[in-house]
Design a protein around this motif. Sequence first.
Motif, mmCIF file in Angstrom:
data_model
loop_
_atom_site.group_PDB
_atom_site.id
_atom_site.type_symbol
_atom_site.label_atom_id
_atom_site.label_comp_id
_atom_site.label_asym_id
_atom_site.label_seq_id
_atom_site.Cartn_x
_atom_site.Cartn_y
_atom_site.Cartn_z
ATOM 1 N N ARG A 355 -4.888 -12.947 10.155
ATOM 2 C CA ARG A 355 -5.032 -11.494 10.373
ATOM 3 C C ARG A 355 -4.948 -11.108 11.843
ATOM 4 O O ARG A 355 -4.626 -9.962 12.169
ATOM 5 C CB ARG A 355 -6.342 -10.998 9.774
ATOM 6 C CG ARG A 355 -7.595 -11.552 10.416
ATOM 7 C CD ARG A 355 -8.842 -10.994 9.728
ATOM 8 N NE ARG A 355 -10.072 -11.466 10.318
ATOM 9 C CZ ARG A 355 -10.662 -12.617 10.025
ATOM 10 N NH1 ARG A 355 -10.099 -13.418 9.114
ATOM 11 N NH2 ARG A 355 -11.783 -12.990 10.616
ATOM 12 N N ASN A 356 -5.276 -12.023 12.763
ATOM 13 C CA ASN A 356 -5.208 -11.708 14.198
ATOM 14 C C ASN A 356 -3.792 -11.778 14.753
ATOM 15 O O ASN A 356 -3.562 -11.369 15.898
ATOM 16 C CB ASN A 356 -6.117 -12.657 14.991
ATOM 17 C CG ASN A 356 -7.585 -12.423 14.702
ATOM 18 O OD1 ASN A 356 -8.005 -11.288 14.442
ATOM 19 N ND2 ASN A 356 -8.376 -13.485 14.733
ATOM 20 N N TRP A 357 -2.866 -12.304 13.963
ATOM 21 C CA TRP A 357 -1.498 -12.488 14.456
ATOM 22 C C TRP A 357 -0.463 -11.612 13.714
ATOM 23 O O TRP A 357 0.620 -11.397 14.212
ATOM 24 C CB TRP A 357 -1.086 -13.958 14.326
ATOM 25 C CG TRP A 357 -1.846 -14.861 15.235
ATOM 26 C CD1 TRP A 357 -1.583 -15.147 16.545
ATOM 27 C CD2 TRP A 357 -3.031 -15.591 14.913
ATOM 28 N NE1 TRP A 357 -2.503 -16.010 17.054
ATOM 29 C CE2 TRP A 357 -3.421 -16.318 16.072
ATOM 30 C CE3 TRP A 357 -3.815 -15.721 13.752
ATOM 31 C CZ2 TRP A 357 -4.523 -17.146 16.097
ATOM 32 C CZ3 TRP A 357 -4.916 -16.545 13.787
ATOM 33 C CH2 TRP A 357 -5.276 -17.252 14.943
ATOM 34 N N PHE A 358 -0.822 -11.140 12.526
ATOM 35 C CA PHE A 358 0.138 -10.369 11.722
ATOM 36 C C PHE A 358 -0.447 -9.022 11.317
ATOM 37 O O PHE A 358 -1.644 -8.913 11.028
ATOM 38 C CB PHE A 358 0.533 -11.144 10.457
ATOM 39 C CG PHE A 358 1.420 -12.321 10.727
ATOM 40 C CD1 PHE A 358 2.808 -12.184 10.708
ATOM 41 C CD2 PHE A 358 0.863 -13.565 11.012
ATOM 42 C CE1 PHE A 358 3.618 -13.271 10.953
ATOM 43 C CE2 PHE A 358 1.680 -14.662 11.258
ATOM 44 C CZ PHE A 358 3.068 -14.514 11.239
ATOM 45 N N THR A 359 0.426 -8.009 11.262
ATOM 46 C CA THR A 359 0.036 -6.656 10.874
ATOM 47 C C THR A 359 0.772 -6.263 9.596
ATOM 48 O O THR A 359 1.996 -6.436 9.505
ATOM 49 C CB THR A 359 0.391 -5.650 11.986
ATOM 50 O OG1 THR A 359 -0.286 -6.027 13.186
ATOM 51 C CG2 THR A 359 -0.012 -4.236 11.580
ATOM 52 N N PRO A 360 0.080 -5.735 8.592
ATOM 53 C CA PRO A 360 0.769 -5.325 7.357
ATOM 54 C C PRO A 360 1.554 -4.024 7.544
ATOM 55 O O PRO A 360 1.104 -3.101 8.225
ATOM 56 C CB PRO A 360 -0.372 -5.140 6.357
ATOM 57 C CG PRO A 360 -1.569 -4.839 7.198
ATOM 58 C CD PRO A 360 -1.391 -5.592 8.482
ATOM 59 N N VAL A 361 2.734 -3.976 6.930
ATOM 60 C CA VAL A 361 3.562 -2.768 6.931
ATOM 61 C C VAL A 361 3.804 -2.395 5.475
ATOM 62 O O VAL A 361 4.298 -3.205 4.683
ATOM 63 C CB VAL A 361 4.909 -3.007 7.653
ATOM 64 C CG1 VAL A 361 5.780 -1.761 7.557
ATOM 65 C CG2 VAL A 361 4.675 -3.387 9.110
ATOM 66 N N SER A 362 3.447 -1.167 5.120
ATOM 67 C CA SER A 362 3.574 -0.702 3.736
ATOM 68 C C SER A 362 4.624 0.400 3.666
ATOM 69 O O SER A 362 4.646 1.302 4.504
ATOM 70 C CB SER A 362 2.226 -0.176 3.242
ATOM 71 O OG SER A 362 2.340 0.370 1.954
ATOM 72 N N LEU A 363 5.518 0.327 2.630
ATOM 73 C CA LEU A 363 6.567 1.328 2.455
ATOM 74 C C LEU A 363 6.397 2.032 1.114
ATOM 75 O O LEU A 363 6.116 1.397 0.099
ATOM 76 C CB LEU A 363 7.953 0.680 2.497
ATOM 77 C CG LEU A 363 8.342 -0.097 3.758
ATOM 78 C CD1 LEU A 363 9.725 -0.693 3.586
ATOM 79 C CD2 LEU A 363 8.284 0.796 4.986
ATOM 80 N N SER A 364 6.567 3.347 1.113
ATOM 81 C CA SER A 364 6.650 4.104 -0.140
ATOM 82 C C SER A 364 7.788 5.099 -0.004
ATOM 83 O O SER A 364 8.089 5.570 1.100
ATOM 84 C CB SER A 364 5.336 4.828 -0.445
ATOM 85 O OG SER A 364 5.150 5.895 0.456
ATOM 86 N N MET A 365 8.444 5.400 -1.121
ATOM 87 C CA MET A 365 9.618 6.273 -1.062
ATOM 88 C C MET A 365 9.692 7.126 -2.320
ATOM 89 O O MET A 365 9.448 6.635 -3.429
ATOM 90 C CB MET A 365 10.890 5.428 -0.918
ATOM 91 C CG MET A 365 12.171 6.239 -0.846
ATOM 92 S SD MET A 365 13.597 5.276 -0.290
ATOM 93 C CE MET A 365 13.700 4.050 -1.591
ATOM 94 N N LEU A 366 10.020 8.403 -2.128
ATOM 95 C CA LEU A 366 10.217 9.311 -3.248
ATOM 96 C C LEU A 366 11.687 9.300 -3.653
ATOM 97 O O LEU A 366 12.575 9.451 -2.817
ATOM 98 C CB LEU A 366 9.801 10.735 -2.872
ATOM 99 C CG LEU A 366 8.303 10.980 -2.652
ATOM 100 C CD1 LEU A 366 8.067 12.432 -2.286
ATOM 101 C CD2 LEU A 366 7.504 10.610 -3.897
#
Length: 543
Positions: A355-366
């Motif tokens: 968790r100290n080295w990676f960041t989550p990226v979340s995608l949503s699309m209509l």
Amino acid sequence: MESETIGKYKNCTKIATGGMGAVYLATHPELKRKVVIKKLILKSGGAAIRERFKREARILSELSSPYVVRMFDYFTEGRANYIVLEFVDGMSLDKLIEKQVSLPPELALLIFLDACLGLKNAHSKDIVHRDIKPGNILISKRAEVKLADFGIASDEKDEFEEPKKTVDSDKTVVSTKNSSITQAGSTLGTPAYMSPEQLMDSSSVDVRADIYSMGVMLYEMVTGSKPYAGDMAPETIAKIKKGKYIPPQKIVKNLPPVVKTLIRKMMKPEPEKRYKSLEPVIAKVRRYLKNYDTHAIRVSLAQSIISTKTIKFPLYIPKNYKAKRIALGACAVCAVALLFCEAWNSGMIHRTVLRNWFTPVSLSMLMPSTASVNADLPARAFFFVNDNDGIPEVPNTRRVFSVAKNSSKGKNLEYITKDVFLRPGEYRIKIAEGPYVWWKSIYVGKEKVIMNLDFLKNASRNITVHFSAMDCETGKDLTQSSLFRIQVGSKWVDASKVDFSKLKTGNVYKFLMIHEGYYDEYFSLLIDWYQDELFITGNMRKK
């Protein structure tokens, strides 16, 4: 270059010329799309050439495949004959090979498969192409593969041929002992791609000659060279008859077994030892390609067509490649390895240990609500490092959008991806959905990135509809004598009077086919939001 008018076609610009005619790029007056017009004009005589030109038009009119260049019209004006064809905005396969030298096996097989499907449609109507070669395979900028040029194709209606000769291995040969291609002693085709029996006598060849030529074309795609010279010298013909050529695996290392098997059998000098039809060929290629992301392969094909320079194709990795590697190395610690893989794929490892080295990226699309979860063209996300240089793709970050729970947003649905875990830094995201591509540069820091996309919200396209009808028992083409109607509001309207610019994707449309003496054919179809070209064929039953 000045434009002119040909028949009902405006803005006709000459793009090529020859001794017996010319080729024009024009605009179809009703469809409002670019078309190609082939013009044949003979000062005197030339009945055989004119008949061959008419036969090409007749053959094209009988074909109905998305993998064959479509014919829109045929007409005469003065002493000239014209064929109006679909315009394929891209390049021919021979130009692609010339630019790239050779193609990766997976990409070559994808092109090969589409060409086989187009040729299969011709074979199903007892039409032998007789001039299969890369120059007659057209590829659009959207990576659509089309089989073209049926100028010397044969069917049961063949009657005439005009003698001419050439020695260029990439040019079509039409060299006969008399004026009829149905008589023995004729040679038609392109020398470098012709089967032994076609070199000797083209009048009696069957679909196996086309299958041989397809094998030669596959050989050239993967190796970048032809198996035989096209000079028709006695020593060359002797090699072709004996099937003596350098095996492709000696030119390209690690060639997939399916490619070697196909080439070896399709290029057998004895017709009876080749495949009898394209069915088993298509089955083998599909079985192999199902292990790959064919969408990604087609995207790279489109990139190579669009680019004016040679591009470096990506390494196409089988879908189950990593799973096999894990399985082979995890015999002793199977349970631990499976648990670790599950934790890694779900993001648990990244959320805890890393968790100290990676960041989550979340995608949503209509997207429009008519989009299907199992759509033919699923939306995909790709992540790249924004290094202002090579822009490399981030490994293991490709995502496919799926419908979110409780996702209804009026006329739209919400689609989401699994989280992607990235190190802090500059990135680019590409979203690909059918013909739509969207890019965005982002910065990833320590806090989770949530991106809500709406560029496809309420998206729709104009619809083009192609009708055809046939007798279900005899297979006779009934298109010209049938009536086609579309329900507009509460009324049935003749298709020729419908303003197609007002028909939009994402709706249900009803179609009716009528022919005297036959039962009506009725279709009620939901057209997905991106499906802008519809082909409807009615199998008409006699009353």
